[in-house]
Design an enzyme around this catalytic site. Structure first.
Site, PDB file in Angstrom:
ATOM      1  N   GLU A  36     -26.013  24.219  31.023  1.00  0.00           N
ATOM      2  CA  GLU A  36     -24.687  24.514  30.477  1.00  0.00           C
ATOM      3  C   GLU A  36     -23.607  24.133  31.492  1.00  0.00           C
ATOM      4  OE1 GLU A  36     -24.341  28.469  28.920  1.00  0.00           O
ATOM      5  OE2 GLU A  36     -25.845  28.102  27.374  1.00  0.00           O
ATOM      6  N   ASP A 165     -19.714 -12.592  17.783  1.00  0.00           N
ATOM      7  CA  ASP A 165     -19.903 -12.323  16.354  1.00  0.00           C
ATOM      8  C   ASP A 165     -18.551 -12.246  15.651  1.00  0.00           C
ATOM      9  OD1 ASP A 165     -18.856  -9.812  16.966  1.00  0.00           O
ATOM     10  OD2 ASP A 165     -20.833  -8.904  17.179  1.00  0.00           O
ATOM     11  N   LYS A 188     -23.432 -13.527  14.068  1.00  0.00           N
ATOM     12  CA  LYS A 188     -24.538 -12.647  14.476  1.00  0.00           C
ATOM     13  C   LYS A 188     -25.044 -11.819  13.295  1.00  0.00           C
ATOM     14  CE  LYS A 188     -23.838  -8.512  16.572  1.00  0.00           C
ATOM     15  NZ  LYS A 188     -23.479  -7.543  17.626  1.00  0.00           N
ATOM     16  N   SER A 218     -24.087  -2.890  25.172  1.00  0.00           N
ATOM     17  CA  SER A 218     -24.928  -1.692  25.180  1.00  0.00           C
ATOM     18  C   SER A 218     -26.345  -2.094  25.607  1.00  0.00           C
ATOM     19  CB  SER A 218     -24.891  -1.033  23.798  1.00  0.00           C
ATOM     20  OG  SER A 218     -25.649   0.140  23.831  1.00  0.00           O
ATOM     21  N   GLY A 220     -27.443  -5.055  25.417  1.00  0.00           N
ATOM     22  CA  GLY A 220     -27.337  -6.414  25.945  1.00  0.00           C
ATOM     23  C   GLY A 220     -27.881  -7.448  24.982  1.00  0.00           C
ATOM     24  N   GLY A 221     -28.490  -6.993  23.887  1.00  0.00           N
ATOM     25  CA  GLY A 221     -29.102  -7.914  22.922  1.00  0.00           C
ATOM     26  C   GLY A 221     -28.126  -8.968  22.419  1.00  0.00           C
ATOM     27  N   THR A 222     -26.924  -8.551  22.082  1.00  0.00           N
ATOM     28  CA  THR A 222     -25.924  -9.485  21.536  1.00  0.00           C
ATOM     29  C   THR A 222     -25.593 -10.571  22.563  1.00  0.00           C
ATOM     30  OG1 THR A 222     -24.964  -7.674  20.264  1.00  0.00           O
ATOM     31  CG2 THR A 222     -23.576  -9.621  20.594  1.00  0.00           C
TER      32      THR A 222
HETATM   33  C1  R5P Z   1     -20.874  -4.562  17.943  1.00  0.00           C
HETATM   34  O1  R5P Z   1     -20.768  -5.381  17.074  1.00  0.00           O
HETATM   35  C2  R5P Z   1     -20.180  -4.610  19.272  1.00  0.00           C
HETATM   36  O2  R5P Z   1     -19.024  -5.367  19.253  1.00  0.00           O
HETATM   37  C3  R5P Z   1     -21.095  -5.130  20.327  1.00  0.00           C
HETATM   38  O3  R5P Z   1     -21.365  -6.482  20.035  1.00  0.00           O
HETATM   39  C4  R5P Z   1     -22.368  -4.383  20.334  1.00  0.00           C
HETATM   40  O4  R5P Z   1     -22.125  -3.014  20.300  1.00  0.00           O
HETATM   41  C5  R5P Z   1     -23.169  -4.733  21.566  1.00  0.00           C
HETATM   42  O5  R5P Z   1     -24.375  -4.041  21.478  1.00  0.00           O
HETATM   43  P1  R5P Z   1     -25.664  -4.581  22.188  1.00  0.00           P
HETATM   44  O6  R5P Z   1     -25.313  -4.838  23.621  1.00  0.00           O
HETATM   45  O7  R5P Z   1     -26.641  -3.454  22.009  1.00  0.00           O
HETATM   46  O8  R5P Z   1     -26.103  -5.820  21.470  1.00  0.00           O
END
Ligand code: R5P
Length: 288
Positions: A36, A165, A188, A218, A220-222
């Site tokens: 907490e 994207d 994307k 997040s 990094g996949g994108t």
């Molecule tokens: C979503 O469309 C956001 O603009 C980022 O592209 C997305 O959140 C990145 O997420 P990750 O790094 O997991 O691919």
């Protein structure tokens, strides 16, 4: 105005208070053995304006923020301006499947109840900086992407800015326009929570210094898919930039795919080479 920093935004709060010439408020914060969180306002805020700078990365940060805002109110703060450089849970702003919780609305309405003014930076679902209303909640969205575009425009000879994207297209296009550099985007498709498929638009990136910009990284996949697609098309260098470096799988995964990686200090990382201090300070200076 007195500036209070959340526990993971102490440096940023200090910088903002220095730029604005406001004093820093003292807060005692600790975590009990059972997890907490305890918050106590030490400086006198009664009848004064309070500015809270606090990036919320996880559930603990959220509780800390709620306690901090409530404690300021209970201590008699006249107005509370809450700045969340990064605010988690903003990616679910729509219901995609019946019954889903609308996390962005839930979290924002909680914070809106406790603060008089909400300021965020590059909220995932908002298009452009300025004042917005989301489910009746008023908030200010600041756009830090132009800061990253400027950083790369000064560092590279003739960068080509690319949005990974359609979602990032407008924001990256605006940022690129401010630098006078070229812009394009990729398409994307998200396959699931972890995987995305990137289909290039057939850009001519041969021999170019490409800069891929996004609001956040997040998993990094994108960025990885986008980098691979652009590398295959002959890009000379691949440079990545994001406002919020969440980096949930660390940053080593980018070592082989890109030539450089930068983010802002909305989340303090080793890659935070760009500060949002001025952006926040300018916005606070505009408060009537
Ligand atoms: C979503 O469309 C956001 O603009 C980022 O592209 C997305 O959140 C990145 O997420 P990750 O790094 O997991 O691919």
């Amino acid at each position: 105005m007195i500036v209070y920093g959340g526990s993971n935004s102490l440096k940023l709060a200090s910088r903002v208070s220095e730029v604005l010439g406001f004093s820093r408020g003292d807060v005692e914060m600790k975590t009990f053995p059972d997890g907490e969180i305890y918050v106590r306002i030490l400086s006198d805020v009664c009848g004064k304006e309070a500015l809270v700078v606090h990036s919320v990365l996880d559930n603990n940060d959220l509780i800390e923020s709620l306690l901090l805002l409530d404690a300021l109110r209970d201590s008699g703060a006249k107005r509370i301006h809450a700045v969340f450089p990064y605010l988690a849970y903003m990616r679910q702003d729509k219901k995609f499947i019946k019954g889903e919780a609308l996390s962005a609305k839930t979290i924002l309405s909680l914070l809106d109840e406790k603060a008089d003014r909400l300021t965020l930076i590059n909220v995932h679902f908002l298009n452009g900086g300025g004042a917005h209303v989301f489910h009746g909640i008023k908030l200010i969205n600041l756009d830090a992407l132009p800061l990253i575009a400027k950083y790369y425009a000064e560092k590279l000879d003739n960068p080509l800015f690319v949005a990974p994207d359609m979602g990032a297209r407008n924001a990256v296009s605006r940022a690129a326009e401010k630098t006078g550099c070229e812009f394009d985007y990729l398409q994307k498709t998200r396959l699931n929570g972890e995987e995305v498929e990137i289909k290039p638009k057939g850009l001519d990136v041969e021999g170019m210094d490409v800069v891929i910009l996004d609001d956040m990284i997040s998993t990094g996949g994108t960025m990885i898919k986008a980098s691979e697609a652009l590398r295959q098309q002959g890009a000379k260098t691949i440079n990545l930039g994001c406002v919020h470096g969440v980096f949930s799988r660390g940053t080593e995964i980018f070592n082989k795919v890109c030539d450089s990686l930068v983010c802002t200090d909305t989340i303090a990382r080793n890659e935070s080479l760009i500060s949002v201090t001025e952006l926040i300070s300018e916005s606070i200076n505009k408060i009537p």
